[in-house]
Each structure stands twice: as C-alpha cells, then as structure tokens.
Design an enzyme around this catalytic site. Structure first.
Site, PDB file in Angstrom:
ATOM      1  N   TYR A   1       9.795  -0.248   0.728  1.00 43.82           N
ATOM      2  CA  TYR A   1       9.488  -1.830   1.206  1.00 43.82           C
ATOM      3  C   TYR A   1       7.994  -2.164   0.776  1.00 43.82           C
ATOM      4  CZ  TYR A   1      14.212  -2.896   2.874  1.00 43.82           C
ATOM      5  OH  TYR A   1      15.441  -2.992   3.077  1.00 43.82           O
TER       6      TYR A   1
ATOM      7  N   ALA B   1      -3.754   6.433   6.735  1.00 42.31           N
ATOM      8  CA  ALA B   1      -3.886   5.048   7.397  1.00 42.31           C
ATOM      9  C   ALA B   1      -4.171   5.201   8.548  1.00 42.31           C
ATOM     10  CB  ALA B   1      -2.755   4.287   6.957  1.00 42.31           C
TER      11      ALA B   1
ATOM     12  N   LEU C   1       4.395   1.265   7.033  1.00 45.79           N
ATOM     13  CA  LEU C   1       4.084   3.050   6.964  1.00 45.79           C
ATOM     14  C   LEU C   1       5.531   3.461   7.690  1.00 45.79           C
ATOM     15  CD1 LEU C   1       0.752   3.661   8.644  1.00 45.79           C
ATOM     16  CD2 LEU C   1       1.290   3.467   6.464  1.00 45.79           C
TER      17      LEU C   1
ATOM     18  N   TYR D   1      19.555   4.445  16.071  1.00 47.13           N
ATOM     19  CA  TYR D   1      18.505   3.905  15.589  1.00 47.13           C
ATOM     20  C   TYR D   1      17.806   3.026  16.676  1.00 47.13           C
ATOM     21  CZ  TYR D   1      14.806   2.461  12.075  1.00 47.13           C
ATOM     22  OH  TYR D   1      13.722   2.152  11.556  1.00 47.13           O
TER      23      TYR D   1
ATOM     24  N   LEU E   1      18.559   0.650   3.504  1.00 49.89           N
ATOM     25  CA  LEU E   1      18.525   1.045   2.210  1.00 49.89           C
ATOM     26  C   LEU E   1      18.112   2.563   2.061  1.00 49.89           C
ATOM     27  CD1 LEU E   1      16.581  -1.831   0.525  1.00 49.89           C
ATOM     28  CD2 LEU E   1      18.617  -1.099  -0.053  1.00 49.89           C
TER      29      LEU E   1
HETATM   30  P1  NAD Z   1       9.030   4.759   2.657  1.00 45.59           P
HETATM   31  O1  NAD Z   1       8.871   6.591   3.033  1.00 45.59           O
HETATM   32  O2  NAD Z   1       9.471   4.613   1.322  1.00 45.59           O
HETATM   33  O3  NAD Z   1       7.375   4.403   2.508  1.00 45.59           O
HETATM   34  C1  NAD Z   1       6.613   4.898   3.695  1.00 45.59           C
HETATM   35  C2  NAD Z   1       5.003   4.604   3.093  1.00 45.59           C
HETATM   36  O4  NAD Z   1       3.933   4.838   3.996  1.00 45.59           O
HETATM   37  C3  NAD Z   1       4.443   5.217   1.805  1.00 45.59           C
HETATM   38  O5  NAD Z   1       3.813   4.232   1.009  1.00 45.59           O
HETATM   39  C4  NAD Z   1       3.664   6.367   2.303  1.00 45.59           C
HETATM   40  O6  NAD Z   1       2.837   6.702   1.237  1.00 45.59           O
HETATM   41  C5  NAD Z   1       2.983   5.658   3.537  1.00 45.59           C
HETATM   42  N1  NAD Z   1       2.580   6.469   4.374  1.00 45.59           N
HETATM   43  C6  NAD Z   1       3.247   7.449   5.196  1.00 45.59           C
HETATM   44  N2  NAD Z   1       2.271   8.060   6.034  1.00 45.59           N
HETATM   45  C7  NAD Z   1       1.215   7.467   5.735  1.00 45.59           C
HETATM   46  C8  NAD Z   1      -0.417   7.779   6.214  1.00 45.59           C
HETATM   47  N3  NAD Z   1      -0.312   8.761   7.311  1.00 45.59           N
HETATM   48  N4  NAD Z   1      -1.145   7.287   5.716  1.00 45.59           N
HETATM   49  C9  NAD Z   1      -1.066   6.083   4.566  1.00 45.59           C
HETATM   50  N5  NAD Z   1       0.278   5.952   4.308  1.00 45.59           N
HETATM   51  C10 NAD Z   1       1.195   6.578   4.666  1.00 45.59           C
HETATM   52  O7  NAD Z   1       9.372   3.995   3.955  1.00 45.59           O
HETATM   53  P2  NAD Z   1      10.364   2.580   3.884  1.00 45.59           P
HETATM   54  O8  NAD Z   1      11.707   3.035   4.295  1.00 45.59           O
HETATM   55  O9  NAD Z   1      10.052   1.727   2.850  1.00 45.59           O
HETATM   56  O10 NAD Z   1       9.863   2.182   5.198  1.00 45.59           O
HETATM   57  C11 NAD Z   1       8.599   1.131   5.512  1.00 45.59           C
HETATM   58  C12 NAD Z   1       8.936   0.639   6.641  1.00 45.59           C
HETATM   59  O11 NAD Z   1      10.238  -0.139   6.607  1.00 45.59           O
HETATM   60  C13 NAD Z   1       9.136   1.180   7.930  1.00 45.59           C
HETATM   61  O12 NAD Z   1       8.422   0.683   9.157  1.00 45.59           O
HETATM   62  C14 NAD Z   1      10.568   1.357   8.112  1.00 45.59           C
HETATM   63  O13 NAD Z   1      10.992   1.667   9.454  1.00 45.59           O
HETATM   64  C15 NAD Z   1      10.921   0.045   7.454  1.00 45.59           C
HETATM   65  N6  NAD Z   1      12.391  -0.209   7.186  1.00 45.59           N
HETATM   66  C16 NAD Z   1      13.182   0.453   6.757  1.00 45.59           C
HETATM   67  C17 NAD Z   1      14.556   0.390   6.274  1.00 45.59           C
HETATM   68  C18 NAD Z   1      15.245   1.456   5.317  1.00 45.59           C
HETATM   69  O14 NAD Z   1      16.307   1.359   5.384  1.00 45.59           O
HETATM   70  N7  NAD Z   1      14.637   2.124   4.719  1.00 45.59           N
HETATM   71  C19 NAD Z   1      15.258  -0.690   6.697  1.00 45.59           C
HETATM   72  C20 NAD Z   1      14.194  -1.504   7.648  1.00 45.59           C
HETATM   73  C21 NAD Z   1      13.106  -1.249   7.818  1.00 45.59           C
END
Ligand code: NAD
Length: 392
Positions: A53, A112, A139, A235, A273
C-alpha cells in the site's frame, strides 16, 4: 544470472529486478489512465514506501498528482550473488520512472522507527522540499526498537481473550487444516501495540512539526485493516487489531496537538490483499483466496493501486469526504459489505482439503504473491540473464 523464485513458507527469499520494474510500471500506467482532480498533494513523505500500500501511495502521489516524493523503507540491496529485496528493486524502478518524467524522488533506506532516520528525513525535507503537505504512514513490521528506552518489542499474531480454532491453508504443504491459536497474554498484547500501534506515527508527526517542515493544513493517514466476523478473531479483535485501535487514539492526538497547523489525521481502512505483510498472518491466505474468488466473480476485485487511487480521489483529496463513526476513511466496503461477506462465509463453511482449489482462487492468490517479488509478470522474459546489481 537467470532468477527463479525461491519460496520458503510464506515468503519468497529472492526477487526479480526486471519483474519488479514491470510491476511498478504497470501500476504507474494504471494511475496515468485515471483522472485526478486539481486539488492534490505537492510534497509527500511516504513512510513504508517500497511495497504494498505504501508503494501504491507513492505512485499515486507522483504519477496521479505530479507530487515530489520522499520515501522511507527498510530494504536489502543486492550483492553479486544475491538479489535485493523486492522493495529495493521497486524503489530503484520508481526512481527511474520518476526521473524520466522529471519528478523529484528520493528514498532513505533505514529503520523508520529510529530517531536517527527521522532526523535524516527532516534534513532532507529542509534541503530539497521545504514543507510536506501529505504524510502516508504505511509500515508493516514484526518488531520495533523504542528510541526512548532502546528496548526491542516484537508483535504477536494471537487472539485476545480466548483460544480460537479455525481453518487455515498451509501454502507450503498445500493443505487446508484446523489451527488452534492460544490467546495472547497481556504482555504480548502490549508489545504488539508498541510495534504496530500509533506511537511511532505520532512521534513522526510531532518531530516533523517541531522541525517546522509541515505545511499548514498538512494531511496524514495511517493504514489499517478492520475486516469482518470471519477475520475478527485473528485480526480485528486480536493482538494486531488492538494495535490498530491505537491508531485511532494517535489520530486524535495528532489532530489536537498539531491544531496550530490545522493538521488533519485519519486512519484509512483498506481491503485485504496479498502483500508481504498479509501473507504472514495465519488464516489470511485462505480468507484472501476465497475473497478473490468472490470479488472477481462480482467484478469488484481490486489491488493495492486501485484501492489507493480511490482513497486519494474519493477521500483524501475530495471535498467533504465521508468518515465512519471513528473518523476513519473506509475503502474496505467492497469487501466488508454484507452480500459479499455472506458469499465468502458460505464458501468458508464448505471449504475442505478436497474442494479448496475449486472453491477458492488460490491460483490468483499465488500469482499475486509471486508478482510481489517480480515473478510471473506478463511480458517479462524469465529465461533472460539479468543484472542483480541494480541500485538508485
Ligand atoms: P508491506 O509489507 O507490503 O509494506 C511494508 C513497508 O514498510 C515496506 O515499504 C517496508 O520496507 C517498510 N518497513 C517495514 N519495517 C520498516 C522499518 N523498520 N523502517 C522503515 N520501513 C519499514 O505491507 P502492506 O501490506 O502494504 O502494509 C502497509 C500497511 O497497510 C500496514 O499498516 C497494514 O496493516 C495495512 N493494511 C494492509 C492490508 C493488507 O491486506 N495487506 C489491508 C489493510 C491495511
């Protein structure tokens, strides 16, 4: 070198640079095909910018609105023999596409959660951007070191209150089976809140404000997943859900403590997703395989880029956008509406080891999982030699 996917459990340990670049390009093309309004961000900070995202948010900001983007991620660069992580290749590709279009893009690769990276970011903003008008907090991490105490906290994915037995799908063994998850203790709940709650989002916003790099009326949003009855026990009402509830608290605190700059802070709830983060959550691969089946049949299937394009156009930069009872933006209605949930529930009740591949869209899930690492992407020659040493 010719690169083939190396899948271990719920992760793929390598990535394909050309496939990752193609996947970024496909998302850019999608955004360029959408019409975005006049009002939009100009200088954007995306915390968690390299995959899922966060990457979609960066692409939408840059290629939908022409914004300058500064990204923060935590990714491994390549070596002679080992590919970089997918997020590293995605970021390199994003930089190339942005540069070709004359768009400013820079990325800081580091933790971060640390104050050191926050300070570096502030210096970079002062040097290159002046002030930020949109901060995306995206994150997903299993651990966080608290900069005040130096203590490292780990998150846990467990139910809260009572044990929970449900179905799950083991992607490694191709097996649908029951799983019993013991409830978390108080410490595990608190530690998960420390990692995935709102404390770090708040810290970012306060430090950015103190350094005077936030524009008046700056917007910020952090992403959450709320889901419905099928996923609540693992969840929404589980340890991770408790952490996500803390984002609502943080949003209110950010609004009240930064009221002099009229900062608006919203939690945005997005649909489930396949991403690197969600594939690690028990039950999610089964649930997502079933929703993909239902939503593709309904014609409502969306990926990260479609969800985020909608979030920007219909909520973040829309006039008087709707919010829910907790002041959140909801983009998850396509998944959580009663009719769609009833279809998923019916499949969930029926699914067994024998009928899993007929009832679910596991093929679609698995393809999207491999796509995350740059594999199985259309028009990429996977027999060709590729250079691992891509950088930005
Ligand atoms: P993802 O794993 O694809 O992306 C995570 C990002 O965080 C990456 O860019 C990674 O490099 C970065 N990251 C992780 N630890 C880090 C650190 N210590 N310092 C700097 N950067 C760091 O995850 P995602 O699924 O895109 O999730 C992003 C957000 O969206 C989360 O809060 C998640 O809960 C939320 N979300 C996800 C979903 C889903 O189904 N995937 C649905 C709704 C909400």
């Amino acid at each position: 070198m010719v690169i083939k996917p190396k899948v271990r459990g719920f992760i793929c340990t390598n990535a394909h640079p050309v496939g990752c670049a193609k996947s970024v390009e496909n998302q850019i093309k999608y955004i360029q095909g959408q019409g975005f309004g006049e009002s939009g961000p100009k200088n954007v900070l995306v915390i968690g910018c390299s995959t899922g995202y966060g990457l979609a948010s960066r692409i939408t900001s840059a290629f939908g609105y022409g914004a300058k983007t500064l990204g923060i991620c935590f990714e491994k660069p390549p070596t002679e023999k080992r590919s970089a992580t997918a997020g590293f290749y995605n970021t390199a590709a994003f930089h190339n596409f942005a540069k070709a279009d004359g768009l400013y893009a820079d990325t800081i690769n580091g933790d971060a959660f640390s104050d050191e990276i926050k300070a570096q970011t502030i210096d970079k903003i002062k040097q290159d951007l002046g002030k930020i008008d949109l901060v995306i907090y995206s994150l997903a991490s299993p651990r966080r070191t608290d900069p005040d105490t130096g203590e490292t906290f780990k998150s846990t994915l467990k139910p809260v209150g009572q044990a929970y037995t449900t179905k799950t799908y083991d992607t490694d063994k191709d097996k649908v089976h029951e799983v019993s998850l013991e409830p978390a203790n108080q410490e595990e709940i608190e530690h998960t809140v420390k990692v995935m709650g709102g404390e770090d989002w708040e810290r970012w916003m306060l430090q950015l404000s103190e350094a005077d790099v936030l524009a008046d009326g700056c917007k910020t949003t952090a992403y959450t997943y709320i889901g419905k009855e099928l996923t609540w026990p693992i969840y929404g009402q589980a340890t991770i859900g408790k952490a996500k509830e803390d984002l609502d608290r943080a949003a209110s605190t950010i609004i009240s403590s930064l009221s002099d700059k009229s900062v608006s802070a919203h939690v945005s709830s997005l649909k489930a997703l396949v991403t690197q983060a969600s594939s690690a959550i028990p039950v999610m691969p089964l649930y997502i395989s079933l929703i993909y089946k239902v939503m593709k049949e309904e014609g409502t299937h969306q990926g990260c880029i479609e969800q985020i394009a909608g979030l920007f156009a219909e909520r973040l930069f829309a006039e008087n956008p709707p919010v829910d009872e907790a002041n959140r933006y909801r983009m998850d209605g396509v998944e959580t509406n009663d009719a769609t949930q009833a279809k998923i529930k019916s499949l969930w009740d029926q699914v067994t080891q024998e009928n899993f591949h007929q009832l679910s869209d596991y093929a679609g899930y698995n393809r999207e999982f491999l796509n995350l690492f740059g594999f199985e992407i259309k028009d990429v020659d996977y027999e060709a030699d590729v250079d691992l040493l891509v950088t930005w």
